[in-house]
Write an enzyme that holds these catalytic residues in place. Structure first.
Site, PDB file in Angstrom:
ATOM      1  N   GLY A  50      59.393  77.830  52.605  1.00  0.00           N
ATOM      2  CA  GLY A  50      58.649  77.363  53.765  1.00  0.00           C
ATOM      3  C   GLY A  50      58.556  75.860  53.769  1.00  0.00           C
ATOM      4  O   GLY A  50      59.237  75.168  53.001  1.00  0.00           O
ATOM      5  N   GLY A  51      57.694  75.333  54.618  1.00  0.00           N
ATOM      6  CA  GLY A  51      57.581  73.893  54.756  1.00  0.00           C
ATOM      7  C   GLY A  51      57.072  73.209  53.504  1.00  0.00           C
ATOM      8  O   GLY A  51      57.511  72.108  53.169  1.00  0.00           O
ATOM      9  N   ASP A  91      47.989  80.672  62.118  1.00  0.00           N
ATOM     10  CA  ASP A  91      49.444  80.752  61.955  1.00  0.00           C
ATOM     11  C   ASP A  91      49.916  82.202  62.066  1.00  0.00           C
ATOM     12  O   ASP A  91      50.718  82.671  61.257  1.00  0.00           O
ATOM     13  CB  ASP A  91      49.859  80.150  60.610  1.00  0.00           C
ATOM     14  CG  ASP A  91      51.336  79.766  60.568  1.00  0.00           C
ATOM     15  OD1 ASP A  91      51.958  79.639  61.647  1.00  0.00           O
ATOM     16  OD2 ASP A  91      51.877  79.590  59.464  1.00  0.00           O
ATOM     17  N   ILE A 128      62.854  84.287  47.126  1.00  0.00           N
ATOM     18  CA  ILE A 128      62.877  85.166  48.295  1.00  0.00           C
ATOM     19  C   ILE A 128      62.536  84.466  49.601  1.00  0.00           C
ATOM     20  O   ILE A 128      62.802  85.004  50.675  1.00  0.00           O
ATOM     21  CB  ILE A 128      61.933  86.375  48.101  1.00  0.00           C
ATOM     22  CG1 ILE A 128      60.513  85.921  47.763  1.00  0.00           C
ATOM     23  CG2 ILE A 128      62.480  87.309  47.017  1.00  0.00           C
ATOM     24  CD1 ILE A 128      59.522  87.078  47.625  1.00  0.00           C
ATOM     25  N   ALA A 150      56.302  75.156  50.360  1.00  0.00           N
ATOM     26  CA  ALA A 150      56.373  75.950  49.132  1.00  0.00           C
ATOM     27  C   ALA A 150      57.607  76.838  49.101  1.00  0.00           C
ATOM     28  O   ALA A 150      58.258  77.086  50.118  1.00  0.00           O
ATOM     29  CB  ALA A 150      55.111  76.809  48.998  1.00  0.00           C
ATOM     30  N   LYS A 153      53.987  81.878  44.886  1.00  0.00           N
ATOM     31  CA  LYS A 153      54.174  80.816  45.871  1.00  0.00           C
ATOM     32  C   LYS A 153      53.944  79.490  45.161  1.00  0.00           C
ATOM     33  O   LYS A 153      52.830  79.172  44.752  1.00  0.00           O
ATOM     34  CB  LYS A 153      53.189  80.981  47.029  1.00  0.00           C
ATOM     35  CG  LYS A 153      53.333  79.952  48.138  1.00  0.00           C
ATOM     36  CD  LYS A 153      52.385  80.279  49.285  1.00  0.00           C
ATOM     37  CE  LYS A 153      52.535  79.314  50.448  1.00  0.00           C
ATOM     38  NZ  LYS A 153      51.645  79.678  51.587  1.00  0.00           N
TER      39      LYS A 153
END
Length: 313
Positions: free
Chosen positions: A44-45, A167, A41, A47, A64
């Site tokens: 990311g950088g 973040d 789904i 994971a 994750k």
């Protein structure tokens, strides 16, 4: 890291089953711990996030999983994220349920799955939001941040009482199909005034939503998160980023100089109190901003009471 399906996945991201140094990503239908993979789904950088079915409990969750070939630095970051998230039990923060290691030594976090969309998706699909909705959503996030900022957390044998998310961005804010708002991804969070997993002079996070002090690598406090939250409120009420520059150098220069196009110039009907809140939240000097998430939330609630008869939730 969002836990709902994303419209776009990085072209350079590893595909399911890809190997790297003896490690690989799971394919659809494989098991990660006690969970069976249903679909990927988000990426990311560091994971990849999967929608999974916990077969014993018969509940849908998200996993994750660290990417193959990731450095020891990223392994440590995922471990820290798990430790921090394990302490956070709040109705507006994504919860984690388990940590473990998959084939080839890839660590993963099993977490709550949010059936819905990220705020990033919502803005991309619908553009500018009604002001009361944007203010209510920001108020709810203030409650989550106030809790996280002051939650006692044990990390590597020490107890800390002050946390910075670092973040805050629309992609890390989930909105369930029932309307529940959830703050996600504490992947680069750290206790205030503590340096963890130092990466030299590298700036971590998404440039468009970082505070000026993050971009200039100055010491941070919780007012950095509030600046990022102010950028999100600005984007919700105007339909555009406060710093829309595509070139990194231009974006950084505009941000450290405080060159923001006033929201009221884009939305003339914006209530004066909301405009004033944005001005203060996005002040260049952190001393001129709201002192805490609690203060920002209280100010937002007072403004909301004047423009809507509905409670925030």
């Amino acid at each position: 890291m969002a836990t709902t399906k994303q419209d776009a996945i990085s072209f350079s991201s590893p595909v399911d089953g890809e190997y790297s140094d003896g490690q690989r990503l799971p394919c659809m239908g494989e098991r990660i711990g006690k969970c069976r993979v249903l679909e990927r789904i988000a990426t990311g950088g560091m994971a990849v996030v999967y929608k999974v079915l916990h077969e014993e409990l018969e509940v849908v969750r998200a996993v994750k999983l660290l990417k193959p070939g990731s450095s020891s630095e990223w392994c440590e970051r995922l471990n820290t994220e798990a430790k921090i998230s394990a302490h956070l039990r709040h109705p507006n923060i994504v919860e984690i349920h388990n940590v473990d290691v998959w084939q080839g030594g890839l660590p993963y976090i099993e977490m709550e799955y949010i059936e819905g969309a990220s705020l990033d998706d919502k803005i991309a699909t619908h553009g500018r939001m009604p002001v009361p909705v944007a203010v209510a959503l920001t108020f709810i996030l203030c409650n989550a941040l106030h809790y996280a900022h002051h939650c006692a957390i044990r990390l590597y044998g020490k107890i800390y009482s002050s946390l910075i998310h670092r973040d805050i961005k629309p992609a890390n804010i989930m909105i369930s199909s029932s309307g529940t708002v959830k703050l996600a991804d504490f992947g680069i969070a750290q206790p205030e005034n503590v340096s963890l997993h130092t990466v030299g002079s590298h700036v971590l996070g998404t440039y468009a939503y970082l505070s000026p002090e993050q971009l200039t690598l100055k010491r941070l406090d919780q007012r950095s998160d509030l600046y990022s939250l102010g950028l999100i409120l600005y984007e919700m009420v105007t339909g555009r980023k406060a710093f829309p520059q595509r070139a990194v150098g231009e974006l950084v220069q505009s941000k450290v100089e405080g060159n923001i196009h006033p929201a009221v110039a884009l939305v003339p009907e914006l209530p004066a109190k909301i405009s004033a809140i944005l001005d203060r939240a996005l002040a260049l000097k952190k001393e001129d901003r709201f002192a805490s998430a609690e203060e920002l939330g209280r100010t937002l609630k007072n403004a909301l009471d004047e423009i809507s008869r509905h409670p925030p939730r």
